[in-house]
Scaffold this motif. Structure first.
Motif, PDB file in Angstrom:
ATOM      1  N   CYS A 157     -34.540  -8.310  49.739  1.00 28.29           N
ATOM      2  CA  CYS A 157     -35.265  -7.606  50.813  1.00 28.29           C
ATOM      3  C   CYS A 157     -34.757  -6.188  51.025  1.00 28.29           C
ATOM      4  O   CYS A 157     -35.510  -5.316  51.467  1.00 28.29           O
ATOM      5  CB  CYS A 157     -35.143  -8.384  52.120  1.00 28.29           C
ATOM      6  SG  CYS A 157     -35.895 -10.026  52.082  1.00 28.29           S
TER       7      CYS A 157
ATOM      8  N   ALA B 155     -38.323  -3.034  47.308  1.00 33.39           N
ATOM      9  CA  ALA B 155     -38.724  -4.287  47.950  1.00 33.39           C
ATOM     10  C   ALA B 155     -40.100  -4.146  48.594  1.00 33.39           C
ATOM     11  O   ALA B 155     -40.431  -3.118  49.188  1.00 33.39           O
ATOM     12  CB  ALA B 155     -37.693  -4.694  48.991  1.00 33.39           C
TER      13      ALA B 155
ATOM     14  N   ALA C 133     -39.453  -7.398  53.892  1.00 39.46           N
ATOM     15  CA  ALA C 133     -38.787  -6.384  53.062  1.00 39.46           C
ATOM     16  C   ALA C 133     -38.334  -5.215  53.925  1.00 39.46           C
ATOM     17  O   ALA C 133     -39.026  -4.797  54.860  1.00 39.46           O
ATOM     18  CB  ALA C 133     -39.735  -5.897  51.977  1.00 39.46           C
TER      19      ALA C 133
END
Length: 260
Positions: A120, A125, A130
């Motif tokens: 994340c 990401a 995220a």
């Protein structure tokens, strides 16, 4: 005695007064923009915040954002042993030295973060959960949120010198604007309220700057600085606008008295 009105003066005089009102308001706006850049990022976070103001005048310790997240059970699926290992690491005085300390074995922070956080917390990401804006890919990324930071306040002498320079000039500008605003066509009770709020705001802003520094630990003075600054700056801007409008708008001239 009748108070003179701006509209009773020569048009060229009124035009000049309007230009000066624009300069005053513009000067305050430029000063506010400069102060924002002067104080922001003291907590190493983009943008100005109350922490920046508190640090500049009273000094403040900014807790580790990573520690706060771990104590708030983030991430939720992190094993208890790994969470405690990271908290122990952040609580010590070897944050940089032990980040990739292989002697720690399974408790090495770099490995735990790589496994538990990087899905994340990396720049590429995507998706729900995220955080590409808060990457943890490189050691410098981690250290930016791992270590607590102490923001040291200004030297008291600098604050006194600043007040010595700014208090008389800002009070003089406000006084001149208050007198000019009192000569406009707008209701006197409204002008009186604006002047009173502006004056109280200026007094609060200037006095709190000194009190925040000498009364160590009372960081709430920063709220007085911000509140007073908004009140005084807003009042100066409003009075400048009222003076400009009265000087440049047609009408508003005193009606001549009828002869008996």
């Amino acid at each position: 005695m009748t108070t003179p009105r701006l509209t009773s003066f020569n048009p060229l005089w009124r035009f000049g007064v309007g230009i000066l009102a624009i300069c005053l308001a513009g000067g305050y706006m430029v000063a506010g923009f400069y102060l924002q850049h002067h104080y922001e990022n003291r907590d190493e976070v983009p943008g100005i915040s109350m922490t920046d103001i508190q640090g500049a005048y009273a000094g403040v310790v900014v807790p580790s954002p990573m520690r706060a997240a771990l104590e708030a059970a983030h991430p939720a699926d992190l094993a208890d042993a790994d969470r405690q290992a990271l908290l122990d690491w952040l609580s010590g005085d070897r944050v940089r030295q032990d980040y990739e300390n292989f002697d720690l074995g399974d408790a090495m922070p770099a490995d735990i973060i790589a496994v538990a956080c990087l899905d994340c917390h990396k720049r590429s990401a995507t998706g729900d959960g995220a955080y590409p804006e808060l990457p943890l890919e490189y050691p410098d990324d981690v250290f930016a949120v791992a270590q607590s930071r102490e923001i040291l306040p200004k030297d008291p002498i600098i604050i006194v010198q600043s007040l010595h320079a700014h208090a008389p000039s800002m009070a003089t500008v406000t006084l001149v604007l208050a007198l000019l605003a009192g000569m406009t066509r707008w209701p006197r009770c409204f002008i009186g309220l604006v002047v009173a709020v502006t004056a109280i705001g200026l007094l609060g802003d200037l006095s709190a700057q000194y009190l925040a520094r000498v009364r160590t630990g009372e960081t709430w003075w920063a709220f007085v600085i911000v509140g007073g600054g908004f009140a005084s700056s807003g009042g100066v801007g409003l009075m400048s606008l009222l003076v400009l409008l009265d000087a440049w708008l047609p009408g508003g001239r005193p009606k001549p008295k009828k002869a008996d």
